[in-house]
Design an enzyme around this catalytic site. Sequence first.
Site, PDB file in Angstrom:
ATOM      1  N   CYS A  16       0.342  -1.344  -0.401  1.00  0.00           N
ATOM      2  CA  CYS A  16       0.347   0.293   0.235  1.00  0.00           C
ATOM      3  C   CYS A  16       0.812   0.805  -0.415  1.00  0.00           C
ATOM      4  O   CYS A  16       0.175   2.285   0.374  1.00  0.00           O
ATOM      5  CB  CYS A  16      -1.094   0.120   1.541  1.00  0.00           C
ATOM      6  SG  CYS A  16      -2.518  -1.070   1.320  1.00  0.00           S
ATOM      7  N   CYS A  41      -1.340   2.691   6.431  1.00  0.00           N
ATOM      8  CA  CYS A  41      -0.786   1.562   6.738  1.00  0.00           C
ATOM      9  C   CYS A  41      -0.326   0.411   5.795  1.00  0.00           C
ATOM     10  O   CYS A  41      -0.197   0.431   4.678  1.00  0.00           O
ATOM     11  CB  CYS A  41      -1.364   0.807   7.351  1.00  0.00           C
ATOM     12  SG  CYS A  41      -2.984   0.722   6.261  1.00  0.00           S
TER      13      CYS A  41
END
Length: 435
Positions: free
Chosen positions: A93, A416
């Site tokens: 991510c 995150c």
Amino acid sequence: MESKTQRDVYIVDGTRTPFLKAKGKPGTFSASDLAVNAGRELLARQPFTPSQLDEVILGCVMPSVDEANIARVVALRLGCGKKVPAMTVQRNCASGMQALDSAVKDIQSGRCDLVLAGGTEAMSRAPLLYNNNMVNWLADFWASKTIPAKLKQLLKLRPNFLVPVIAILRGLNDPIVNLNMGQTAENVAYKFKISRSAMDAFAVESHLRLAAAQDNHLLNDVFPAYDYFGGVYTADDGVRRDSSVEKLATLKPVFDKRFGNVTAGNSSQVTDGAALLLLASKEAVKKHKLPVLAKIVATQWAGVDPAEMGLGPVYSTVSLLDRLNLTKDDIDYWEINEAFAAQVLACLAAWEDDKYCRENLGLHKAFGRIDPTRLNVDGGAIALGHPVGASGARIVLRLANILKRQKAHRGVATICIGGGQGGAMLIENVSEVIS
């Protein structure tokens, strides 16, 4: 504080495409198409030619089969020429943020002066793959040299061999803890007692803030994307202007159907998009008389339990500020990527928890409360979507524009990362004129 021998790195400019929600079939754009759309506008308004770039670095998690080292493909399509090197980086991510961090290090060291960096992702084009049974059957079939041997192999074909492997679902599953990302969000929600109503309220606010930003023409980094058929895409299309807590309350949990609270409505959307930034040394800024949007001060990466991957920003942010001898109160605005409402709310709760901060972060007391009016002020990934290769770059670019707009000093963008990591980047609004 950071070493005084390192060169300063500036964000000169940045653009992104509209983030386009996946609609159940491959989208119009490949990942390289998206990056080219963003990069074309960005480079066209610079006083130097694309061939004067020192490097192109892009984050991408799922490039198409014909886009190996997609950064090089994009660089050549943008007219950078064969002499400009390019590389693709991947940190799940945070791939877009990793691209920026890699560019920063190359500029700090003196290796480069001008780098095009960011991320791109066409999640709607994540492939369907053959399962292992089908792959093995095909291998045996192709190895059969005679017609009788091939017929014998055909008799071994079974219907379940045709069941595809859905790459995006496998990619969103952690193989170490055998949990998908939504289940890790349920874990952190349970840990910090985040209620369903709180998740839904946070999701509604994300949509309302994005809608307001669009209406007030605040998204000055978004430029239209043009397809090969004359189509023009001008705005992020995932925003739900009529979103309400009452409507979201009707949705069923997706990841823990019996006891969970994480739904499609309070999670980030599956989306296609690209975000690119132009980074430069002070020498390049002076040479080309470039404007300066912000300065990248430092980046910090941290590891966490993969089963609680959403807490990554808690650790990376605290480590970053500690390294720079700064506190929460030194930060004016925040961008936390909204993978899930539960995940962002859990990060905020962790920072306010004295016991958690003492036992897990080595602090003497709670890190403190983040003012919600200074967090994701123009909406986030719940409304925009989360094209995983691009989001880390998007939140940095949005934060830089917010600091400029609000005449604020410092901001932290944090994200995150699937697999149990967190990334955080500190940037500053630069008021001095570089001459």
